[in-house]
Motif scaffolding. Structure first.
Motif, PDB file in Angstrom:
ATOM      1  N   PHE A 702       0.841  -1.209   0.000  1.00 48.33           N
ATOM      2  CA  PHE A 702       0.000   0.000   0.000  1.00 48.33           C
ATOM      3  C   PHE A 702       0.868   1.248   0.000  1.00 48.33           C
ATOM      4  O   PHE A 702       0.602   2.190  -0.740  1.00 48.33           O
ATOM      5  CB  PHE A 702      -0.913   0.005   1.229  1.00 48.33           C
ATOM      6  N   TRP A 703       1.886   1.253   0.830  1.00 49.29           N
ATOM      7  CA  TRP A 703       2.759   2.429   0.890  1.00 49.29           C
ATOM      8  C   TRP A 703       3.506   2.608  -0.420  1.00 49.29           C
ATOM      9  O   TRP A 703       3.684   3.749  -0.878  1.00 49.29           O
ATOM     10  CB  TRP A 703       3.729   2.295   2.049  1.00 49.29           C
ATOM     11  N   LEU A 704       3.933   1.510  -1.039  1.00 50.50           N
ATOM     12  CA  LEU A 704       4.622   1.596  -2.320  1.00 50.50           C
ATOM     13  C   LEU A 704       3.735   2.237  -3.382  1.00 50.50           C
ATOM     14  O   LEU A 704       4.189   3.073  -4.175  1.00 50.50           O
ATOM     15  CB  LEU A 704       5.058   0.202  -2.765  1.00 50.50           C
ATOM     16  N   PHE A 705       2.456   1.858  -3.401  1.00 48.57           N
ATOM     17  CA  PHE A 705       1.532   2.362  -4.414  1.00 48.57           C
ATOM     18  C   PHE A 705       0.751   3.588  -3.944  1.00 48.57           C
ATOM     19  O   PHE A 705      -0.164   4.033  -4.644  1.00 48.57           O
ATOM     20  CB  PHE A 705       0.541   1.262  -4.809  1.00 48.57           C
ATOM     21  N   TYR A 721       8.152   2.524 -12.253  1.00 47.82           N
ATOM     22  CA  TYR A 721       8.462   1.344 -11.436  1.00 47.82           C
ATOM     23  C   TYR A 721       7.191   0.697 -10.877  1.00 47.82           C
ATOM     24  O   TYR A 721       7.226  -0.445 -10.416  1.00 47.82           O
ATOM     25  CB  TYR A 721       9.398   1.737 -10.282  1.00 47.82           C
ATOM     26  N   LEU A 722       6.065   1.425 -10.915  1.00 56.72           N
ATOM     27  CA  LEU A 722       4.802   0.865 -10.426  1.00 56.72           C
ATOM     28  C   LEU A 722       4.066   0.048 -11.477  1.00 56.72           C
ATOM     29  O   LEU A 722       3.082  -0.614 -11.154  1.00 56.72           O
ATOM     30  CB  LEU A 722       3.885   2.003  -9.934  1.00 56.72           C
ATOM     31  N   ASN A 723       4.524   0.104 -12.717  1.00 59.45           N
ATOM     32  CA  ASN A 723       3.868  -0.665 -13.775  1.00 59.45           C
ATOM     33  C   ASN A 723       4.311  -2.132 -13.700  1.00 59.45           C
ATOM     34  O   ASN A 723       5.082  -2.616 -14.534  1.00 59.45           O
ATOM     35  CB  ASN A 723       4.194  -0.083 -15.158  1.00 59.45           C
ATOM     36  N   TRP A 724       3.805  -2.837 -12.706  1.00 61.68           N
ATOM     37  CA  TRP A 724       4.155  -4.244 -12.545  1.00 61.68           C
ATOM     38  C   TRP A 724       3.658  -5.085 -13.727  1.00 61.68           C
ATOM     39  O   TRP A 724       4.286  -6.069 -14.088  1.00 61.68           O
ATOM     40  CB  TRP A 724       3.558  -4.786 -11.254  1.00 61.68           C
ATOM     41  N   LEU A 725       2.544  -4.701 -14.294  1.00 63.24           N
ATOM     42  CA  LEU A 725       2.000  -5.397 -15.460  1.00 63.24           C
ATOM     43  C   LEU A 725       2.020  -4.452 -16.655  1.00 63.24           C
ATOM     44  O   LEU A 725       1.860  -3.236 -16.502  1.00 63.24           O
ATOM     45  CB  LEU A 725       0.563  -5.874 -15.206  1.00 63.24           C
ATOM     46  N   SER A 726       2.194  -5.007 -17.833  1.00 67.01           N
ATOM     47  CA  SER A 726       2.252  -4.185 -19.039  1.00 67.01           C
ATOM     48  C   SER A 726       0.912  -3.521 -19.342  1.00 67.01           C
ATOM     49  O   SER A 726       0.858  -2.518 -20.058  1.00 67.01           O
ATOM     50  CB  SER A 726       2.679  -5.050 -20.238  1.00 67.01           C
ATOM     51  N   THR A 727      -0.181  -4.066 -18.800  1.00 63.00           N
ATOM     52  CA  THR A 727      -1.503  -3.495 -19.052  1.00 63.00           C
ATOM     53  C   THR A 727      -1.814  -2.313 -18.147  1.00 63.00           C
ATOM     54  O   THR A 727      -2.807  -1.623 -18.360  1.00 63.00           O
ATOM     55  CB  THR A 727      -2.585  -4.575 -18.849  1.00 63.00           C
ATOM     56  N   TRP A 728      -0.986  -2.098 -17.096  1.00 61.71           N
ATOM     57  CA  TRP A 728      -1.177  -0.924 -16.263  1.00 61.71           C
ATOM     58  C   TRP A 728      -0.582   0.278 -16.978  1.00 61.71           C
ATOM     59  O   TRP A 728       0.481   0.182 -17.608  1.00 61.71           O
ATOM     60  CB  TRP A 728      -0.507  -1.096 -14.908  1.00 61.71           C
ATOM     61  N   THR A 729      -1.237   1.414 -16.899  1.00 61.68           N
ATOM     62  CA  THR A 729      -0.798   2.605 -17.634  1.00 61.68           C
ATOM     63  C   THR A 729      -0.495   3.755 -16.685  1.00 61.68           C
ATOM     64  O   THR A 729      -0.878   4.891 -16.918  1.00 61.68           O
ATOM     65  CB  THR A 729      -1.875   3.028 -18.646  1.00 61.68           C
ATOM     66  N   ILE A 730       0.190   3.430 -15.587  1.00 57.80           N
ATOM     67  CA  ILE A 730       0.549   4.480 -14.626  1.00 57.80           C
ATOM     68  C   ILE A 730       1.606   5.396 -15.233  1.00 57.80           C
ATOM     69  O   ILE A 730       1.535   6.618 -15.095  1.00 57.80           O
ATOM     70  CB  ILE A 730       1.076   3.849 -13.313  1.00 57.80           C
TER      71      ILE A 730
END
Length: 730
Positions: A702-705, A721-730
Motif C-alpha cells: 500500500f505504501w509503495l503504491f 516502477y509501479l507498472n508491474w503489469l504491461s496493461t497498467w498505464t501508470i
C-alpha cells in the motif's frame, strides 16, 4: 494476549484439573489460578475491542483525508455527481440513472460549506474560489473512512480470531482503490459503506439467532433493513447485497420450518418480523428518498422530459401551463408518450438506413424544436385557414401531424419496424401537398378530466390510429442503434389493447396565437405514479448504457480483468502539471483475495466429497462457522461479481469494489482457518509469523503504491516502477 480459534473459543491451553486423590488445598489453589487467567484474558480482549477499532479508524481518516484538496480539478465522475448536487441546491429537476440518496448527500455537503450551486462541474475545469471542494470531498471521504471500523466489527461478528480480524481490517484500510475512490465527490464511498453496514447487520443478527424477539435481535434486524434501504437508495447495485440477505433469510426460515418443537404461531411471527424489517422498512426508506427528491426539486429543470406531463405541470417555472387548454387545427404541440419511461415524439432529417429509407421518427427525452408538430386537416377535408373559423380537434377526428422543422407528414406503411419486426415502421414522408392516406391518423380520447370531446393540453389521454392500416402509434422502451442516436423506437402496432400505456399520448406543450391561455389550474400528479414512472425511466436509461462499437472507451474494462487486476483506470488528465490519480487495487490484497476464492471453492468441494464418503471432518458448531463465516462472504462476492458478466451495459473498474470486500472477508476466514489447522503443533510459532508477514506485505505494498491514491505529481515517467503489469498505464 491469546488468540481466538476458528470456532470462537480460546486457543490458550487450559490448566488441567488435579487428580481426584490430590490434596484438597492444592486443587483449590489450581482452580483459583485458572479463573484468574481467564479473567485476565477477558480483560485484554475487552481492551483490544476498544483500542483496536479506534486505532484503525484514526488511520482510516488519515489515509482518506491526506492531501485530499491538493488537486483543484474536477476529477472523473465529479463532473456528474457534483452537478447533480448543484441541482439540489438550485432545486432544479434533473434526471439520472441512479436513485437519489447519494446525490442528495452530495448536495447536503455543498449546502453545509456555503456553495450556492452555480458551478457547472465541467470535467477538467478548475474549481473556483466560491466552491469549497475540499470540504465536499472530506464529507464524502468520511463514508470511506468509516468502512474500516465497520470491517473490523464485521470480522469480530463472524468470530474471526483477533489476528484475522486485524488482517481483514488492514486489507480494507490499505486497499489503494478504496483510498482513491473515497477522495472525490462520488457515490462509491457511500455505496461501499452501506454495503458494509448491511453485511455487518446480517453478521450481528446471526449471533442473536438463538435469542429471537429480544431487544438485540430486533435491533440488528432493523439495522439490516435500514441499511438495505440506504444502499439501494444510493445505487441499484445495492440489490445484490439485498439478495445476500434474502438468501440468508430464506435458509433461516426453512430451518425453522423443520423445527417441530416450534409452535406455528411463533413461526408466523418470524415471518412477520422479517417482512416488516427486511421488506417494508427498506421499501419505505427507498420511497422516502424519492419523496424528498420530488419535494426538493420543485423547479423546472433539464430532467423534465423524463417525467409525465402532469408532473411537469406541477414544477415551478414550467412552460406547460402557459399554453391554451383546447387544441385546434393549426396548433403547434409537443406529443408525450405516457408509457413508463416514454419520451417526446421526435423526428430529424436523418433517414432509416434500411426499410423505407424515409425520415426517422423516434421518442426523445430532451426538449428541442425537432419535437414540434402541427395539427392540420387531412387532404379530403377543407384546408386549414389561419383567418377562418377556429376548428377544435375532437375525439374521432382525422388529422395529419406535420413535423414543424422539416414540413413532412407523420406516416406509416406496411414495412417492418427496424427493431420491433411485428410492428410497422413509422416515418416522416412527403409534405403538405405530397402524400397519401397513410398520413391520416384518427384521434381517440381514452380519458380526460373534462367531459367534452375536445382534445385538451395535459389532461387528455390520446391514441393515434392510422386510418388505412388500423395500427396504433406506439413507443415501447426499445432503443435504436447508433444510427438512430440510441433514441426510442416509434412504431405502429397492429395488435394492441386500449390499456396499453405505450400507445397512450398526451399534448404536453401547446402554442396557438389564436387561442387564449388556459386558466391557472392546479394539476395534481400522484406520488406513486411519479415514483413508478421515474424508476422505469431509470431502468430504461440503464439498459441503454451499452458499449458503443463505433466509439473507443479507454476507461471501460471487462469483468474478467478485475479479480486479476489486469487494468487500472486513469481518473484525470496525465499532463506533467496535473496531479494525477490512478484507480488500481493493492496487488497483494486483490490477488490474495482472488486466490482465496479459488482455494475456498476447492476446499469446499473436498469437504463435500469426504462428507459423501461418510467422513466427519467437522462438528456441528464447526460446520456452522464454516458456512456462515466462510461460505456467505464467498457467496456475497459471487452475487456482486457475476451479474456484471451477464449485464450488457458498459463496465468499469470501480464496479468491482463491493465484490472485493467480500473477497477480502473470504481471505480472512481462509487464512485464519488454514493457519489454525494446518500448522498443527507448530501453530504457536508459524501462525504469528504468517500473520506478521501478511501485515507487512499489505501495508508495504500500500505504501509503495500510495502515490496513485494521494496524487502523482510531476513527470508520470518517474513512476514507471509501479507498472508491474504491461496493461497498467501508470
Amino acid at each position: 494476549m491469546s488468540s481466538t480459534g476458528v470456532n470462537g473459543s480460546s486457543t490458550q491451553p487450559r490448566l488441567r484439573k488435579g487428580r481426584a486423590d490430590a490434596a484438597p488445598n492444592k486443587q483449590v489453589e489450581e482452580v483459583k489460578v485458572h479463573n484468574f487467567a481467564e479473567e485476565e484474558d477477558i480483560t485484554i480482549e475487552a481492551v483490544e475491542k476498544v483500542i483496536a477499532p479506534i486505532f484503525f479508524t484514526v488511520l482510516a481518516f488519515l489515509t482518506r483525508m491526506y492531501k485530499i484538496g491538493v488537486s483543484d480539478i474536477v476529477t472523473w465522475d465529479e463532473a456528474h455527481f457534483g452537478k447533480f448536487g448543484s441541482h439540489y441546491l438550485k432545486r432544479e429537476f434533473y434526471f439520472d440513472v441512479h436513485p437519489p440518496l447519494g446525490k442528495m448527500l452530495v448536495g447536503l455537503s455543498g449546502f453545509l460549506c456555503g456553495y450556492n450551486g452555480s458551478f457547472e462541474f465541467k470535467s477538467g475545469d478548475h474549481y473556483p474560489p466560491e466552491v469549497n471542494y475540499t470540504f465536499m470531498r472530506v464529507f464524502n471521504a468520511t463514508f470511506g473512512a468509516l468502512c474500516v471500523p465497520v470491517a473490523y466489527f464485521t470480522a469480530k461478528s463472524l468470530k474471526f480470531s483477533t489476528a484475522a480480524t486485524w488482517l481483514v481490517t488492514l486489507m480494507v484500510l490499505c486497499e489503494n482503490s478504496y483510498a482513491t475512490i473515497s477522495r472525490f465527490i462520488l457515490l462509491d464511498s457511500m455505496l461501499m459503506l452501506f454495503t458494509f453496514t448491511t453485511f455487518l447487520g446480517l453478521a450481528k443478527f446471526h449471533t442473536y439467532r438463538t435469542k429471537p424477539f429480544t431487544i438485540g435481535w430486533w435491533f440488528w434486524m432493523l439495522f439490516t433493513g435500514f441499511n438495505i434501504g440506504c444502499v439501494t437508495s444510493v445505487k441499484w447495485v445495492g440489490m445484490l447485497t439485498t439478495a445476500l440477505v434474502g438468501i440468508y433469510t430464506i435458509q433461516e426460515l426453512w430451518e425453522k420450518f423443520g423445527d417441530l418443537k416450534m409452535p406455528f404461531a411463533t413461526y408466523m411471527k418470524h415471518w412477520a418480523a422479517r417482512i416488516i424489517c427486511l421488506i417494508i422498512v427498506p421499501m419505505a426508506i427507498y420511497m422516502l428518498s424519492f419523496k424528498l427528491h420530488f419535494m426538493i426539486l420543485e423547479n423546472s429543470g433539464p430532467g423534465d422530459a423524463q417525467m409525465s406531463s402532469l408532473f411537469q405541470a406541477n414544477l415551478k417555472n414550467s412552460p406547460l401551463t402557459k399554453g391554451p387548454l383546447d387544441v385546434a387545427f393549426g396548433s403547434k404541440v409537443t406529443v408525450k408518450n405516457m408509457g413508463y419511461g416514454g419520451g417526446l415524439l421526435h423526428s430529424h432529417v436523418q433517414t432509416y438506413p434500411e426499410g423505407s429509407e424515409q425520415q426517422q421518427v423516434t421518442c426523445y427525452h430532451h426538449k428541442d424544436t425537432n419535437n414540434d408538430w402541427v395539427f392540420v386537416p387531412v387532404r379530403t377535408d377543407a384546408p386549414y385557414d389561419h383567418e377562418g373559423e377556429i376548428r377544435y380537434v375532437k375525439s374521432g377526428d382525422k388529422v395529419r401531424l406535420i413535423h414543424d422543422m422539416t414540413g413532412r407528414n407523420l406516416h406509416s406503411h406496411n414495412i417492418a419496424a427496424p427493431m420491433t419486426k411485428n410492428e410497422w415502421e413509422v416515418s416522416c414522408y412527403g409534405n403538405d401537398t405530397v402524400g397519401d392516406d397513410k398520413d391520416n391518423w384518427i384521434v381517440e380520447v381514452v380519458k380526460d378530466t373534462h367531459r367534452d370531446k375536445k382534445v385538451h393540453t395535459l389532461t387528455s389521454t390520446l391514441r393515434f390510429r392510422n386510418e388505412p392500416l388500423g395500427c396504433y402509434l406506439r413507443a415501447a422502451n426499445v432503443a435504436l442503434p447508433q444510427w438512430g442516436f440510441k433514441q426510442i423506437e416509434v412504431a405502429c402496432a397492429p395488435d394492441t389493447v386500449v390499456w396499453d400505456r405505450f400507445t397512450h399520448w398526451n399534448i404536453e406543450q401547446h402554442t396557438n396565437d389564436r387561442l387564449p391561455p388556459a386558466e391557472a389550474t392546479s394539476y395534481r400528479s400522484p406520488f406513486l405514479r411519479d415514483f413508478v414512472h421515474l424508476n422505469v425511466a431509470m431502468m430504461t436509461s440503464n439498459n441503454a448504457l451499452v458499449p458503443d462499437p463505433d466509439k473507443r472507451d479507454d476507461l471501460a474494462s471487462r469483468p474478467w480483468q478485475w479479480p486479476v487486476l489486469n487494468v487500472g483506470l486513469r481518473m484525470c488528465g496525465w499532463g506533467n502539471d496535473t496531479v494525477k490519480y490512478y484507480l488500481l487495487g493493492n496487488p497483494i490484497v486483490v490477488w490474495s483475495s482472488t486466490a482465496s476464492l479459488g482455494i475456498f471453492a476447492l476446499l469446499t468441494f473436498i469437504y463435500i466429497c469426504r462428507w459423501k464418503r461418510q467422513y466427519r471432518d467437522m462438528t456441528r458448531e464447526q460446520f456452522e462457522y464454516y458456512v456462515y463465516s466462510g461460505l456467505y462472504p464467498a457467496l456475497g462476492w459471487a452475487l456482486h461479481y457475476f451479474p456484471f458478466i451477464l449485464m450488457a451495459r458498459v463496465t468499469y473498474v470501480h464496479h468491482y469494489l463491493p465484490a472485493l470486500y467480500f473477497a477480502i472477508m473470504t481471505f480472512g476466514f481462509l487464512f485464519d482457518y488454514i493457519t489454525s489447522r494446518v500448522f498443527g503443533k507448530l501453530t504457536y510459532i508459524l501462525r504469528p509469523v504468517s500473520y506478521v508477514f501478511a501485515y507487512a506485505a499489505v501495508v508495504g505494498v500500500f505504501w509503495l503504491f500510495s502515490p496513485i491514491s494521494f496524487g502523482l505529481t510531476g513527470d508520470h515517467e518517474d513512476y514507471s516502477y509501479l507498472n508491474w503489469l504491461s496493461t497498467w498505464t501508470i
